[in-house]
Design an enzyme around this catalytic site. Structure first.
Site, PDB file in Angstrom:
ATOM      1  N   TYR A   4      -9.448   0.358  11.980  1.00 37.83           N
ATOM      2  CA  TYR A   4     -10.677   0.650  11.391  1.00 37.83           C
ATOM      3  C   TYR A   4     -11.253  -0.346  10.260  1.00 37.83           C
ATOM      4  CZ  TYR A   4      -7.583   3.351   8.281  1.00 37.83           C
ATOM      5  OH  TYR A   4      -6.522   3.773   7.586  1.00 37.83           O
ATOM      6  N   LYS A   5     -10.385  -1.336   9.949  1.00 35.37           N
ATOM      7  CA  LYS A   5     -10.877  -2.467   8.868  1.00 35.37           C
ATOM      8  C   LYS A   5     -11.616  -3.388   9.741  1.00 35.37           C
ATOM      9  CE  LYS A   5      -6.995  -1.262   6.088  1.00 35.37           C
ATOM     10  NZ  LYS A   5      -7.924  -0.270   4.974  1.00 35.37           N
ATOM     11  N   PHE A  33       0.940  -1.283  -0.072  1.00 40.99           N
ATOM     12  CA  PHE A  33       0.117  -0.033   0.012  1.00 40.99           C
ATOM     13  C   PHE A  33       0.778   1.289   0.014  1.00 40.99           C
ATOM     14  CE2 PHE A  33      -2.691   3.457   1.929  1.00 40.99           C
ATOM     15  CZ  PHE A  33      -3.497   3.225   1.284  1.00 40.99           C
ATOM     16  N   ARG A  49     -12.438  -5.585  -5.374  1.00 38.89           N
ATOM     17  CA  ARG A  49     -12.107  -6.183  -4.031  1.00 38.89           C
ATOM     18  C   ARG A  49     -13.178  -6.282  -3.138  1.00 38.89           C
ATOM     19  NH1 ARG A  49      -7.997  -2.962   0.045  1.00 38.89           N
ATOM     20  NH2 ARG A  49      -9.799  -1.905   0.595  1.00 38.89           N
ATOM     21  N   ASP A  57       3.469  -4.870   8.717  1.00 36.76           N
ATOM     22  CA  ASP A  57       2.073  -4.078   8.469  1.00 36.76           C
ATOM     23  C   ASP A  57       0.918  -5.041   8.655  1.00 36.76           C
ATOM     24  OD1 ASP A  57      -0.334  -2.853   7.714  1.00 36.76           O
ATOM     25  OD2 ASP A  57       0.901  -1.326   6.569  1.00 36.76           O
TER      26      ASP A  57
END
Lengths: 400, 400
Positions: free
Chosen positions: A225-226, A131, A374, A200
């Protein structure tokens, strides 16, 4: 009822985690974007009202002590710890993932260079497919520590490691493909050359067992937050393993990490433990929303979450294979369980347009530039009937 | 009724800002700690419920666009801008004050070193009496840019400036004494040697006019939870003046500051404007609470705020002089208006104990190590009767 829909109904009926869905506020949308923003846990709104009206509005400044605001970053870190396989005292919450990557990478380089004698470590390796923010921040960490940044594909990491390697920044699960990497093996390879590994966990924590302590991971960062459902932009966390905490030399030595923060000393003396990863005053409202959100993990076994995650993504692939004409989409996510995270990424040349149409029909995933659809599967609230509907709607939505 | 209480009643009756108090949730406590945590503005709780229940709970991922989450840091920055005398497009909100001090100081050093030819700038000056985090972060910024950090008292700054000075970190108002420094004069002095000035506005913004643009300030940071009432740990802001934005080279180049954040490019290309000061995903709940809190500034003239602030602190000193035996406390805050922020600091050897007793009697200020009683006056909600009561209660509370 179609055969797959019957199967979905059976799988839902047999799902030991099915009841967890009631811990979230959901509607009839099939929400497969929990790997971008997790759904709202049921208790958060009420808790936040209390934080605002009573803790801030009535107690005001007293809440730093009386409501436990001051110690919330490490207390909430200890609630995340079991989800990433960490014993207490090693996880602290605060700042964004990007800021934590910076802290971790700079500290990693400093640790790697300690007592190294003749060997000059001047290289940071980073996953070339990461990312982007990890790569941008790694570039800055390299520049500010006098290192070169070397982007390599994850499979090339073992061969790229050497005596000049200071630190390696890796993803546990790739954000685009959903590929799960070999954390134990890569960590061991990094250690074998005396370098420090930074992981990560944004796309793995909360969806599968991470086992940081068991695999000797040095430093790790992740967002909340995922799959942790902490709310939009909820603060990230930093893991520093016990054995490295004394040597964790942060580039952001804010007063919250001082051994005596209210001593107002002109000189910086870091606190012991995970607190050393703190910087400035934490954003309490976002932080305590996360705290409330973590209640959904009460009694949940992460191994069961992983089993359901794999069952969901297997079933999604089965439904896609049945409903979608062969060759219409290409699966980018590895089929092998040991290489799969908790999402399925399908390639389609008009992916942006397809995702807009899917969303309009109540199936929400997301689009990642340039051509990836996704679909994230949060086992706590996504079911098998949802999964069947998503694949069926996808088939109906794809351009002829 | 005592003479001072009568005077307080008259002053309150004549106060053009008196009605603003109704914009806050307050009780019968005299709250003189708004310079640590501002009181709760009336509309915040309701707004945050909507953000949680509807924007997160119902719209979920769509809110990044549809609810304006993505652009909130710069939009809210533009709401703060008029309070610090900045034209739009120069203020961005996010991260803690400490993190913003790091961004600003490192960027300042890089700007100062540009095109400087023969002159090697290798020194950062910092206010030796600063709130500690600024000094700690400045030390790290110095270490990571190859500079020496030189702590000097603010009055010694002009003499300490020279061709080696890269950047200077100063406080507009001292957190302990409440002393207001000469921002225009010091900025001009820093510029005269070709260095870059970074101002910390934590204790001035919202209490007095700052006028960043008018005085050519380069970079500034500030928190939003004191006189801006944004909530506990509300995100800080960063000001980068228009003329320096192209040269703002951040040490924290997170994806939110990329020119094309969703392009997922491996290389970092910074966005233009204040957005360049962003890093990672903003903590939306804390950020939007701040947004709602800023509504209290609707129609408020910061010059009128300053007039009331000085009137309040003058009156407090008058009441203290009348009620408190001479010599029982020592005023640390300058008496001259041009050197006074919006607080009064009184020295007492048992300050910690005195403040606990005051708080128990409903007068809340704070204690700053080792011997300072700090009373902050937020003109939006503190009145003259409050002020009289605070001084009277202090007199009753002081040990004989």
């Amino acid at each position: 009822m179609s055969e797959l829909l019957s199967k979905a109904t059976e799988l839902d009926a047999a799902d030991p985690l099915a009841a967890l869905r009631s811990r979230f506020v959901l509607d009839d949308v099939v929400y497969l974007d929990g790997n971008s923003l997790g759904a709202l846990p049921a208790g958060v709104a009420e808790r936040l009202q209390d934080v605002v009206r009573r803790e801030w509005g009535e107690l005001r400044i007293r809440s730093w002590d009386e409501s436990g605001w001051w110690t919330a970053p490490e207390r909430i870190g200890d609630r995340i710890a079991p989800l990433v396989g960490a014993a207490p005292g090693q996880v602290v919450v605060g700042d964004s993932t990007s800021v934590n990557v910076f802290k971790a990478l700079v500290a990693a380089v400093r640790i790697a260079r300690e007592g190294d004698g003749a060997v000059e470590r001047d290289e940071i390796l980073v996953d070339a497919t990461t990312f982007p923010t990890d790569g941008y921040i790694a570039e800055s960490a390299a520049r500010m520590t006098g290192c070169a940044l070397r982007p390599v594909r994850p499979e090339e990491v073992p061969a790229a490691l050497g005596p000049r390697t200071a630190a390696v920044l890796l993803n546990h699960v790739d954000y685009r493909s959903g590929r799960l990497f070999d954390l134990p093996g890569l960590t061991a390879a990094v250690h074998a050359v005396g370098a420090v590994a930074v992981w990560d966990l944004c796309h793995s924590a909360g969806a599968l067992p991470v086992e940081l302590d068991a695999h000797g991971v040095d430093l790790a960062v992740g967002c909340t937050y995922k799959f942790l459902n902490g709310g939009p932009g909820a603060p990230a966390y930093l893991y520093v393993r016990h054995g490295l905490q004394e040597r964790f030399d942060t580039p952001l030595p804010g007063w919250n990490s001082h051994v005596e923060p209210f001593g107002m000393r002109p000189g910086y003396t870091p606190a012991a433990g995970a607190v050393r990863g703190r910087v400035g005053t934490p954003e309490i409202l976002s932080l305590l929303a996360l705290d409330a959100a973590l209640d959904v993990w009460e009694g949940v076994d992460i191994a069961a979450v992983r089993r359901k995650s794999l069952a969901l993504t297997d079933f999604f692939l089965e439904c896609v294979a049945r409903y979608v004409p062969e060759g219409a989409v290409e699966c980018v996510t590895p089929l092998a369980h040991e290489e799969r995270g908790s999402q399925i990424a399908l390639r389609h040349e008009r992916a942006g347009e397809v995702m807009r149409a899917l969303t309009a029909r109540g199936v929400v995933g997301d689009f990642r530039h340039p051509d990836v659809l996704r679909f994230g599967f949060t086992p706590l609230y996504v079911g098998f009937a949802d999964t069947e509907r998503a694949a069926r709607t996808l088939a109906e939505t794809l351009p002829a």
